[in-house]
Design a protein around this motif. Structure first.
Motif, PDB file in Angstrom:
ATOM      1  N   ALA A 362       0.897  -1.160   0.101  1.00 11.14           N
ATOM      2  CA  ALA A 362       0.047  -0.108  -0.122  1.00 11.14           C
ATOM      3  C   ALA A 362       0.880   1.216   0.043  1.00 11.14           C
ATOM      4  O   ALA A 362       2.122   1.180   0.106  1.00 11.14           O
ATOM      5  CB  ALA A 362      -0.681   0.081   1.061  1.00 11.14           C
ATOM      6  N   PRO A 363       0.448   2.283  -0.414  1.00 11.28           N
ATOM      7  CA  PRO A 363       1.179   3.660  -0.308  1.00 11.28           C
ATOM      8  C   PRO A 363       1.375   3.950   1.262  1.00 11.28           C
ATOM      9  O   PRO A 363       0.860   4.962   1.655  1.00 11.28           O
ATOM     10  CB  PRO A 363       0.417   4.576  -1.013  1.00 11.28           C
ATOM     11  CG  PRO A 363      -0.939   4.243  -0.949  1.00 11.28           C
ATOM     12  CD  PRO A 363      -1.117   2.558  -0.956  1.00 11.28           C
ATOM     13  N   SER A 364       2.377   3.323   1.780  1.00 16.20           N
ATOM     14  CA  SER A 364       2.794   3.585   3.346  1.00 16.20           C
ATOM     15  C   SER A 364       3.667   4.789   3.489  1.00 16.20           C
ATOM     16  O   SER A 364       4.583   4.804   2.830  1.00 16.20           O
ATOM     17  CB  SER A 364       3.114   1.960   4.024  1.00 16.20           C
ATOM     18  OG  SER A 364       2.297   1.279   3.855  1.00 16.20           O
ATOM     19  N   TYR A 365       3.409   5.620   4.331  1.00 19.48           N
ATOM     20  CA  TYR A 365       4.207   6.608   4.770  1.00 19.48           C
ATOM     21  C   TYR A 365       4.852   6.852   6.049  1.00 19.48           C
ATOM     22  O   TYR A 365       5.699   7.151   6.063  1.00 19.48           O
ATOM     23  CB  TYR A 365       3.431   7.977   4.205  1.00 19.48           C
ATOM     24  CG  TYR A 365       3.269   8.193   2.750  1.00 19.48           C
ATOM     25  CD1 TYR A 365       4.053   8.598   2.062  1.00 19.48           C
ATOM     26  CD2 TYR A 365       1.987   7.770   2.081  1.00 19.48           C
ATOM     27  CE1 TYR A 365       3.864   8.765   0.626  1.00 19.48           C
ATOM     28  CE2 TYR A 365       1.571   7.798   0.876  1.00 19.48           C
ATOM     29  CZ  TYR A 365       2.611   8.352  -0.008  1.00 19.48           C
ATOM     30  OH  TYR A 365       2.457   8.429  -1.272  1.00 19.48           O
ATOM     31  N   SER A 366       3.970   6.579   7.118  1.00 16.62           N
ATOM     32  CA  SER A 366       4.445   7.077   8.552  1.00 16.62           C
ATOM     33  C   SER A 366       4.102   6.004   9.312  1.00 16.62           C
ATOM     34  O   SER A 366       3.386   5.130   9.279  1.00 16.62           O
ATOM     35  CB  SER A 366       3.774   8.498   9.016  1.00 16.62           C
ATOM     36  OG  SER A 366       4.146   8.952  10.138  1.00 16.62           O
ATOM     37  N   VAL A 367       5.202   5.548  10.150  1.00 19.67           N
ATOM     38  CA  VAL A 367       5.105   4.564  11.142  1.00 19.67           C
ATOM     39  C   VAL A 367       5.822   5.164  12.411  1.00 19.67           C
ATOM     40  O   VAL A 367       6.469   6.065  12.499  1.00 19.67           O
ATOM     41  CB  VAL A 367       5.782   3.516  10.561  1.00 19.67           C
ATOM     42  CG1 VAL A 367       7.255   3.602  10.281  1.00 19.67           C
ATOM     43  CG2 VAL A 367       5.861   2.411  11.829  1.00 19.67           C
ATOM     44  N   VAL A 382       0.707   2.184  11.450  1.00 19.49           N
ATOM     45  CA  VAL A 382       1.403   2.547  10.427  1.00 19.49           C
ATOM     46  C   VAL A 382      -0.019   3.331   9.553  1.00 19.49           C
ATOM     47  O   VAL A 382      -1.079   2.987   9.670  1.00 19.49           O
ATOM     48  CB  VAL A 382       1.530   1.144   9.347  1.00 19.49           C
ATOM     49  CG1 VAL A 382       1.643   1.474   7.811  1.00 19.49           C
ATOM     50  CG2 VAL A 382       2.836   0.337  10.153  1.00 19.49           C
ATOM     51  N   SER A 383       0.643   4.383   9.003  1.00 17.49           N
ATOM     52  CA  SER A 383      -0.374   5.385   8.099  1.00 17.49           C
ATOM     53  C   SER A 383      -0.089   5.202   6.649  1.00 17.49           C
ATOM     54  O   SER A 383       1.176   5.345   6.176  1.00 17.49           O
ATOM     55  CB  SER A 383      -0.404   6.644   8.748  1.00 17.49           C
ATOM     56  OG  SER A 383      -0.735   7.597   7.602  1.00 17.49           O
ATOM     57  N   SER A 384      -1.003   4.733   5.691  1.00 13.73           N
ATOM     58  CA  SER A 384      -0.807   4.775   4.471  1.00 13.73           C
ATOM     59  C   SER A 384      -2.229   5.636   3.687  1.00 13.73           C
ATOM     60  O   SER A 384      -3.263   5.547   4.306  1.00 13.73           O
ATOM     61  CB  SER A 384      -0.890   3.161   3.790  1.00 13.73           C
ATOM     62  OG  SER A 384      -0.200   2.578   4.661  1.00 13.73           O
TER      63      SER A 384
END
Length: 581
Positions: A362-367, A382-384
């Protein structure tokens, strides 16, 4: 006697099971089931949204603050203490459609965590925490409403006055917006000192972080810049010398040209020095691990560690997910499955994300990593984009021992941002540090979680506090949460050695080089009298020549200190005493 606060954690079973061999899956995704129900909006500039995984109400567990709602409103959730979450109203936090990064820090030193919200297309926002999830917008009075295209932001005490300062990174589409460093004046207001400190950085900056890479007690600064290969923007490292920031990007080897986005810091090789992991894209080569050599330089060792693969790397966490005493590296990607590289004594590190259930495509960005259910291991949020917020509950770490350490400073830097903690357990030394931001648009817990493997005791804990004070603590039993304060911290005094220009306790060629750099490049020197190697009461090129001759046996030996200094006179006294030539 040392003073500390100890809270007993949850005793866990000690075993040596390899990852993935538990009857239960190593990680299970339980976001919606535990109350974190949010579909992440992927609009705006399209490079993800940030989060804060922090104790926002001061009750000892980790709450969640999240940008990315389609309405533009902040999303807040309160932790029950067992990892179950209830939504809270974002009282006092203004809405904005393009909120981007988020950091939590105690800027006003009142003990609770305030929130700074990066806005990609409008003024950033600072809200003061008034308790019980009530906030007040203080942006205007604090004078921190930078209106650039802000991505990440970072807190750290660059000038050593005890008040944490704010660095804002702007990802300027046209390369025309400065990053901004705002000095905390301690009265609720900030002063923009960017120009004064010659920190102007025009270009597409994504993330910044204050950390003490040279272990001298002050906060150095690293900034990731996008478009390195295409537009020539270099990632930048500034060394801090008592509040004077010097660009050492080129000389340190940390000034890489990359499509740099995320920034992780840790010590995977356990040598006591903090390394840098910079996420990237294939256009800018692969993700990059810059290993700190302990002498002020970094080397790219991504290939030997086997941790460079990427399509479009974003957030990264260096964490010990299985509590085996080695830091692992969890990397988010926007084009290939997310990766978790399993740290250990053997290189390269294997990617075991698929086995663990973490290989999300997925287009995952922030963790952010933290122990949300207080069971002694690190879970992952996890934020996607255009995807539900995900919470991965860790079950693998429960099979080994751990200790969780929080720091409490009597200075206005209440969370001791910038501190370095070394622990010794089971004959092994591990090192972590306290950071005022996460790796990409996010905020991470202020407590430090160490895996102990089968060790049942932490023999010692050494804290290098911001400002250079050192305190010693221990021993402690494993599997508990402790809080250490700085009441017993002592600032060590370096021994005066003539010729030891860099005050590292030895006389070598680096001292001659620093003397020349001081003379011709205005490089700062702590103790000018130490640099007077020929004892002629002046500092010039002759001192560098004299010291080189002594090193290679071509001239006279370096004199000892003047008798007025004493045999163990400190560098501080050598600066201040006219009787110590």
């Amino acid at each position: 006697m040392p003073r500390w606060v100890v809270s007993v954690g949850i005793a866990i079973c000690v075993a040596t099971a390899a990852p993935g061999l538990n009857a239960q899956a190593p990680f299970t995704e339980e976001g919606a089931a535990r109350g974190l129900a949010l579909f992440m909006y992927g609009g705006g500039e399209g490079w993800g949204r940030g989060m804060a995984l922090n104790d926002l109400d001061g009750d000892g567990d980790l709450d969640v603050a999240m940008t990315g709602s389609i309405t533009g409103a902040m999303s807040l959730w309160e932790n029950s203490g067992a990892g179950n979450f209830s939504p809270r109203d974002a009282t006092g936090i203004p809405s904005a459609a393009l909120y981007n990064g988020i950091t939590a820090a105690d800027y006003d030193a009142d003990g609770d965590l305030d929130l700074y919200l990066a806005n990609y297309n409008g003024p950033n926002v600072l809200v003061r925490n008034d308790g019980n999830f009530n906030f007040t917008d203080v942006t205007a009075t604090a004078m921190v409403g930078d209106a650039g295209h802000t991505a990440g932001c970072a807190w750290g005490d660059y000038d050593g006055d005890g008040w944490i300062d704010l660095l804002v990174t702007n990802h300027s589409p046209q390369g025309t917006e400065n990053n901004r460093l705002m000095r905390n004046l301690g009265d609720g207001t900030f002063d923009d000192v960017t120009d004064e400190l010659l920190l102007q950085e025009y270009g597409p900056s994504f993330q910044a972080l204050f950390f003490d890479y040279d272990r001298d007690g002050d906060s150095d600064l690293y900034v990731t810049n996008d478009k390195g290969p295409t537009l020539g923007y270099e990632c930048r490292l500034w060394r801090n010398d008592d509040g004077v920031l010097t660009d050492v990007s080129a000389s340190s080897g940390a000034g890489i040209f990359a499509m740099a986005m995320g920034l992780g810091v840790g010590d995977p090789n356990r040598d006591g020095y903090l390394d840098l992991y910079v996420t990237n894209t294939p256009l800018g080569d692969d993700n990059i691990l810059l290993v700190n050599q302990g002498d002020g330089t970094f080397t790219d060792e991504s290939s030997s560690y086997g941790i460079g693969a990427c399509a479009s790397g974003w957030g990264v966490e260096l964490l010990d997910f299985d509590n085996d005493g080695y830091e692992d590296i969890f990397v988010l990607d926007g084009g290939i499955p997310n990766s978790l590289y399993h740290g250990g004594p053997t290189l390269p590190y294997p990617n075991i994300a698929q086995t663990l259930g973490l290989a999300l495509i997925a287009p995952s960005y922030s963790v952010s990593a933290g122990d949300v259910d207080l069971d002694g291991d690190l879970d992952l949020v996890v934020s996607s984009s255009n995807w539900p917020l995900e919470l991965y509950i860790n079950h693998e770490g429960e099979t080994r021992n751990w200790i969780d350490i929080s720091l409490d400073s009597a200075t206005p830097n209440t969370r001791a941002i910038g501190a370095i903690v070394d622990i010794v357990a089971g004959g092994v030394t591990q090192t972590q540090a306290v950071y005022g931001t996460g790796s990409y648009k996010n905020s991470i817990p202020y407590s430090l979680h160490f895996g102990l493997d089968t060790a049942t005791t932490v023999d010692s804990i050494t804290v290098l506090w911001p400002g250079g004070g050192v305190s010693e603590h221990g021993p402690f039993d494993a599997n508990q949460r402790i809080t250490l304060d700085d009441s017993t911290a002592i600032v060590p005094q370096p021994v005066f050695i003539r010729g030891d220009v860099n005050s590292d306790g030895s006389f070598d060629i680096a001292d001659s080089v620093l003397t020349l750099s001081h003379l011709f490049l205005a490089e700062p020197i702590d103790c000018l009298r130490s640099a007077d190697s020929n004892s002629d009461q002046s500092l010039d090129v002759a001192d560098a020549v004299y010291s080189l001759s002594a090193l290679f046996g071509l001239g006279s030996a370096i004199d000892g200190p003047h008798p007025a200094c004493g045999e163990a006179a400190s560098a501080l006294s050598c600066v201040s005493s006219p009787n110590c030539p």
